[in-house]
Design a protein around this motif. Structure first.
Motif, short mmCIF file in Angstrom:
data_model
loop_
_atom_site.label_atom_id
_atom_site.label_comp_id
_atom_site.label_asym_id
_atom_site.label_seq_id
_atom_site.Cartn_x
_atom_site.Cartn_y
_atom_site.Cartn_z
N VAL A 143 0.84 -1.21 0.00
CA VAL A 143 0.00 0.00 0.00
C VAL A 143 0.87 1.25 0.00
N ASP A 144 2.02 1.17 0.67
CA ASP A 144 2.90 2.33 0.79
C ASP A 144 3.98 2.39 -0.28
N ASN A 145 3.88 1.52 -1.27
CA ASN A 145 4.84 1.55 -2.39
C ASN A 145 4.13 2.12 -3.61
N PRO A 146 4.42 3.36 -3.98
CA PRO A 146 3.71 3.99 -5.10
C PRO A 146 3.93 3.30 -6.44
N HIS A 147 4.95 2.44 -6.53
CA HIS A 147 5.23 1.75 -7.79
C HIS A 147 4.65 0.33 -7.83
N ALA A 148 4.03 -0.11 -6.74
CA ALA A 148 3.53 -1.49 -6.67
C ALA A 148 2.33 -1.70 -7.56
N GLN A 149 2.20 -2.91 -8.08
CA GLN A 149 1.07 -3.26 -8.93
C GLN A 149 -0.23 -3.25 -8.13
#
Length: 385
Positions: free
Chosen positions: A175-181
């Motif tokens: 959730v806190d990774n802006p690049h995550a799928q």
């Protein structure tokens, strides 16, 4: 041999992308150059980690084309393919290029374009990495995962919920990774009631099919100091293989490549399992997080599930945060990019640039697995002293 430093990183948005692999590689490469403050003309070696651009896109020669597209000509170029551990193998190759003295500035970019294929087509490309004796019978990596998970749960009396908690944890981190799928949380009930894929594993026990790219900039530590005081150093790195035919292993719950590569990385770095502050493990399936925790010495054999149950691997409250990026499970798994993206996460943790995912860490570890433990690369990084 001078120590090898990392002075820059980048990662594209992971997920379903309209761009083709060369565009994704260029996006990550250019962003990494900018992050490191390095001119493309200074790049002496350029490596691309990629498993199957030919099979997925009919595109070969991607690394040469990338050198042209990011204006890194006349850098030496090489494509690194080690199936789903291509990214980790790329880190190893890039480290070797600098450690040997052959290059003072090496750019590593990993990437894959997969989502334009159907799930069946993509699965078949990935399954081609299995031994021909297994491939001709229709065996796929999910089937290996299901069989191993069943054996593990029964042999070590582990509850099915413990695997589900791996997925819950990694989605929460994503959730806190802006690049995550996938930037959304899932609860345990959702995981345990999702469709069966390879019993006892269900849909949420598996990582997605993903497009994306990631990059790292490596150079000698003496050169790094010319660019920044805030960098990371590769303290230890090693790679190893296990039997390619999975059923020939004496114990299917022990991944020999993980054990041996971890042993080599620990020996080179002078660190041990208790010294690791944060780790990125190859959770293509939730069961793999258990097997790598045990193979790397974070838990005794058959005991990893207990640590997960106790919250030991939680990002904000655990003693050893694992997959703060969201892991392959939430962040995504573009084959050639995944191992590089693991390195990006650990680098950013060590230099204090992980944003809301930040944990207190001076030493971090990545473990990138090819196939079902057929080949493995373990990397240990430390913050600059």
């Amino acid at each position: 041999m001078e120590r090898v430093a990392i002075i820059g990183s980048s990662m594209t948005q992971f997920g379903q992308r309209d761009e083709w692999v060369l565009d994704l590689l260029a996006e990550a490469g250019i962003d990494c150059l900018e992050d490191a403050g390095v001119d493309a003309a200074a790049v002496e070696h350029l490596y691309v980690s990629n498993m199957a651009s030919g099979e997925f896109e009919g595109q070969s020669g991607v690394v040469n084309a990338l050198a042209h597209d990011i204006d890194a000509v006349p850098a030496y170029t090489q494509r690194v393919d080690q199936t789903s551990s291509s990214g980790g193998a790329g880190i190893y190759a890039a480290w070797q290029s600098v450690a040997s003295g052959a290059s003072d500035m090496t750019l590593l970019v990993g990437g894959e374009k997969m989502t334009h294929k159907t799930t069946g087509e993509a699965t078949d490309v990935i399954a081609s990495l299995t031994h021909p004796a297994e491939y001709k019978t229709g065996v796929t990596l999910p089937s290996f995962a299901g069989l191993t998970a069943r054996h593990y749960l029964e042999r070590f009396d582990a509850p099915r919920e413990s695997l589900g908690k791996v997925a819950v944890k990694n989605h929460k981190n994503g959730v806190d990774n802006p690049h995550a799928q996938f930037q959304k949380e899932v609860d345990l009930e959702t995981v345990l009631e999702s469709p069966i894929v390879a019993d006892p594993l269900r849909l949420y026990d598996f990582c997605p099919i993903t497009d994306g790219s990631a990059a790292l900039m490596l150079c000698p530590e003496s050169v790094a100091k010319e660019y920044t005081d805030n960098y990371a150093v590769i303290a230890g790195i090693d790679g190893a293989t296990d039997t390619h035919v999975v059923h020939e292993r004496e114990d299917p719950t022990i991944m020999g490549g993980v054990v041996e590569s971890g042993k080599g990385a620990y020996e080179m770095s002078g660190y041990g399992p208790d010294d690791i502050d944060v780790a990125e493990l190859h959770d293509m399936f939730t069961i793999l997080e258990f097997l790598q925790m045990e193979g790397l010495g974070f838990a005794e054999q058959g005991e990893a599930w207990k640590l997960v149950e106790d919250g030991y691997t939680e990002r904000d409250t655990g003693e050893l945060p694992i997959n703060t990026s969201g892991g392959l499970k939430s962040k995504g798994h573009p084959l050639g990019a995944s191992g590089v993206a693991q390195g990006v996460e650990i680098y950013e943790q060590l230099v204090g640039e992980a944003g809301p995912r930040q944990v207190e860490a001076d030493v971090g570890l990545t473990c990138n697995v090819g196939g079902f433990g057929n080949c493995v690369i373990t990397t240990i990084m430390e913050a600059a002293q």
